[in-house]
Design an enzyme around this catalytic site. Sequence first.
Site, mmCIF file in Angstrom:
data_model
loop_
_atom_site.group_PDB
_atom_site.id
_atom_site.type_symbol
_atom_site.label_atom_id
_atom_site.label_comp_id
_atom_site.label_asym_id
_atom_site.label_seq_id
_atom_site.Cartn_x
_atom_site.Cartn_y
_atom_site.Cartn_z
ATOM 1 N N LYS A 11 13.410 7.800 -6.923
ATOM 2 C CA LYS A 11 14.460 7.470 -5.962
ATOM 3 C C LYS A 11 15.832 7.400 -6.634
ATOM 4 O O LYS A 11 16.862 7.476 -5.984
ATOM 5 C CB LYS A 11 14.178 6.106 -5.318
ATOM 6 N N THR A 62 -0.003 -0.727 -5.527
ATOM 7 C CA THR A 62 -0.758 -1.731 -6.281
ATOM 8 C C THR A 62 -1.850 -2.360 -5.409
ATOM 9 O O THR A 62 -2.959 -2.613 -5.885
ATOM 10 C CB THR A 62 0.200 -2.805 -6.830
ATOM 11 N N ARG A 102 0.870 -1.173 0.000
ATOM 12 C CA ARG A 102 0.000 0.000 0.000
ATOM 13 C C ARG A 102 0.905 1.220 0.000
ATOM 14 O O ARG A 102 2.060 1.151 0.426
ATOM 15 C CB ARG A 102 -0.859 0.023 1.264
ATOM 16 N N ASP A 141 16.272 4.920 3.544
ATOM 17 C CA ASP A 141 16.084 3.560 3.077
ATOM 18 C C ASP A 141 17.500 3.054 2.774
ATOM 19 O O ASP A 141 17.964 3.117 1.649
ATOM 20 C CB ASP A 141 15.207 3.563 1.819
ATOM 21 N N SER A 156 15.062 -5.987 1.582
ATOM 22 C CA SER A 156 13.611 -5.875 1.687
ATOM 23 C C SER A 156 12.925 -6.408 0.421
ATOM 24 O O SER A 156 12.006 -7.218 0.478
ATOM 25 C CB SER A 156 13.263 -4.402 1.925
ATOM 26 N N ILE A 191 2.638 4.526 1.183
ATOM 27 C CA ILE A 191 2.893 5.246 2.440
ATOM 28 C C ILE A 191 3.032 6.725 2.109
ATOM 29 O O ILE A 191 2.295 7.553 2.604
ATOM 30 C CB ILE A 191 4.160 4.722 3.151
ATOM 31 N N THR A 192 3.961 7.030 1.220
ATOM 32 C CA THR A 192 4.102 8.431 0.822
ATOM 33 C C THR A 192 3.498 8.675 -0.562
ATOM 34 O O THR A 192 3.435 9.804 -1.015
ATOM 35 C CB THR A 192 5.589 8.846 0.785
ATOM 36 N N GLY A 193 3.068 7.606 -1.238
ATOM 37 C CA GLY A 193 2.531 7.742 -2.579
ATOM 38 C C GLY A 193 1.024 7.972 -2.589
ATOM 39 O O GLY A 193 0.389 8.138 -1.543
#
Lengths: 506, 506
Positions: free
Chosen positions: A288, A203, A195, A256, A264, A197-199
Amino acid sequence: MQLKVQPIDIKVGKYKVVLNTIDAKELGVYEGDRVRIKDHVTLTAIVDFTEDMISPGMVGLYHEVQEQLQREWTETVEVEPAERPKSSRIIRKVMDGFKLERDEINELVKDIVEENLNDIEIAAFLTATYIKDMSEDETEWLTRAMIETGEKIEFSTSPIMDKHSIGGVPGNKISLLIVPIVAANGLLIPKTSSRAITGAGGTADLMEILAPVEFSASQIKEMTEKVGGVIVWGGATNIAPADDKLIKIEYPLSIDPHCQLLASIMAKKGAVGAQKVVMDIPMGAGTKILDAKTGRKLARDLISLGERLGMDVDCALTYGASPVGRTVGPALEVIEALKVLETMEGPNSLIEKSVALAGMLLEMGGVAARGQGRDLAYETLKNGKALAKLKEIIEIQGGNPDVTHEDIKVGEFKADITAPANGYIIEFYNKRIVQTARYAGAPNDKGAGVLIHKKRGEVVEKGQPVLTVYAEKKDKLEDAVKFCRENPPILVEGMLIEKVADLREL
Amino acid sequence: MQLKVQPIDIKVGKYKVVLNTIDAKELGVYEGDRVRIKDHVTLTAIVDFTEDMISPGMVGLYHEVQEQLQREWTETVEVEPAERPKSSRIIRKVMDGFKLERDEINELVKDIVEENLNDIEIAAFLTATYIKDMSEDETEWLTRAMIETGEKIEFSTSPIMDKHSIGGVPGNKISLLIVPIVAANGLLIPKTSSRAITGAGGTADLMEILAPVEFSASQIKEMTEKVGGVIVWGGATNIAPADDKLIKIEYPLSIDPHCQLLASIMAKKGAVGAQKVVMDIPMGAGTKILDAKTGRKLARDLISLGERLGMDVDCALTYGASPVGRTVGPALEVIEALKVLETMEGPNSLIEKSVALAGMLLEMGGVAARGQGRDLAYETLKNGKALAKLKEIIEIQGGNPDVTHEDIKVGEFKADITAPANGYIIEFYNKRIVQTARYAGAPNDKGAGVLIHKKRGEVVEKGQPVLTVYAEKKDKLEDAVKFCRENPPILVEGMLIEKVADLREL
């Protein structure tokens, strides 16, 4: 020390107890220390301190500790200072610049997953790895430990395909096209996704409009074996659970660390049994990955980590300086993707990116000859097989397979953002587009988002709509429009360019 | 978003509110994010999340936020996402290896003092400075910012003297001798000291047996001007408050970044107006300073930071591999110190260290000629002037000036630890001595501690008492003896040496 139990029915996500500062002083425990609670079960918990919430002579047990005591305890329990977990010293070792052994990384990840470390310790670990990075060995061990501490899916057939996008580009709804294209060609692709978070919509946020997305690892396996693919929310599973716990600390720091990013991604792929994976690495201003050199380094590192894990990884550096397609926000993106699947009508940037990446997977999976993947992917999209497969996926996940793009509701409130001058659009600020969609309510309000009429390089006339903002709530629409006026997401040739300092903030 | 207020009467030490995860999702705020609360006052607070403690539609306000709202609010308040404080980006800059500007450091320290940063952010800052250290400029600015954000004492006369021990050596009760020696010679010495965190007794823990130690900055000034000196607890003042907040995060990480160590010491000295300071740098196994090279570097850095701040700093590298004197733990140490003041009877290590350092201060303060300080200090101790001055200090702080060493009570439970073999004592483990005293109840139980009969280099016979452990509580005595048996604090020549791995743990 014998203390009287006071249950506190609050979930704190960790094994924690609360002591009055007077008792804490008597015990000699301070901020971040642990105590051992001895009753019919012995457990170790992190201590919180209070002057008022718990009286002297009492110990407050939060929800998780109560659960560990199986909700049964005597009136008083024995509380004594406990040593810090071994991981605490392991983190210090990272801070001091030493390389970790494999068993140290295992211990650390175990403690992260079991919530034996406090936020301060995890923040120190992440900061140290952000500054010092990890060796290839360490990154591999970290990835393996993240896989091993969670649920794993093991398929009895092969190959198992997967894709992952590094993120940072708005409107990247390509998984809704790629997964059905790949599955329609007989390959298995158990796609877990995130999901936002900052977007404005991950998807999982998008797929949720079409079908439930929360499943266990065994359900994912079963559904994938039946219809060839799924598009589910990884967060609902217990796949690589260490990752979520690290992200919770990375987010407030806006970091990150490179080794964490690699681990991850690859842990999530490894845990679902993926064998052949395509990585989408969007590149350019606002993503990024700011330049090709950084992109290539990331690609090489992902491929090399894949090799160590026995996974075949191909990477694609993709254009990320503008949104993919013309929609940003869950419902708008789903409409755009469905329309392409139903009619082949839609933005070229979306169709080409999807078939290119799907084509790579088809070649890797051995169902298309080398150089033929893209065409097979395009054909699968055009001849309706991908749409048919998506309907199967929707159905098996419990959604309505008869849904069409016309059924998807967008927010009832909308406003146009118009061009401030005549000319070419010479800049398009991804982050402002995303922020506008977020002010409008995305990703939580599925109907909120931004429809993009004109993209970079296109000509506009003063007053012509460039964007339409959608929202489910009137005040959110107003917030989004206000933000957009104050922080124009486009720059038309000849417009006054804002102060560089301002742009840098975003 | 309008949310109904639910007061939560718990002090959390920060401006924090609690949101239900459903509302948090709607607002788009995550772990570590802030919200703005708008009512008759507008404030920014860090968000905690809950699924059960606060219902959707409500916002929980902790004690500190209630205070900021002057305990008055309407039934519902407006809650909206707030940007992160500027300090958040400043910390990121440190992590990325950039040097900070002066105003950035000011901003950061202000936010630390005002509790605008969460533990994760402060942990990242400390970890980054631990790994990368700070430049001399940055350290100076940090020190100045720490001074400026708290209370300051300004004396109208000069010189103002001070001393500081870096710590790490047990039984270091020398301030109880040095302060009266210096004050008895007409110099002003407003000594703030700390309580033990990992030790068996800080100077403040010791002095508290003789008199109250909690005073405001203005009381410290007034008392010092009257009798020449005080020995108070720095933690009760608002002197350099940033330091305490940083220590709260350093402690769980067991780190003390070099620049923070410097800034912490010098800010506390600067804030009380100290102009001439002697630093005691105990050195050797079991202390913070393992070798002379490290000790000299620290000395140079302290002297150089002092110069930048207009403070005259002299440093003494002292022997720290064994305890100072023969007592560890508040009451035992006070007895030992008083006995020296009353009768000049006591261990040479205590007397010589105290007069050496006091002598340096007497020379720096201009009341002894160069090379004559030690003798003047010794004389002041011997002729009873130091004792008379300590009595004045005790009296002005509200204690009983007629106290003698015989009035001080030690714990009623005691046990001898005997030598396991005949021979010389070849090792003495400071940390195990301290740990034994802590198990016995120190520093919280003032009467708990360890009396040392034999020190390094002395000859013992098997079965002869080497230590006596004192405790106020029987079970604590048992814990201490058990620890001592399992982790012998002394090593007699010819004894089986334990596994190196074990020693390294301490």
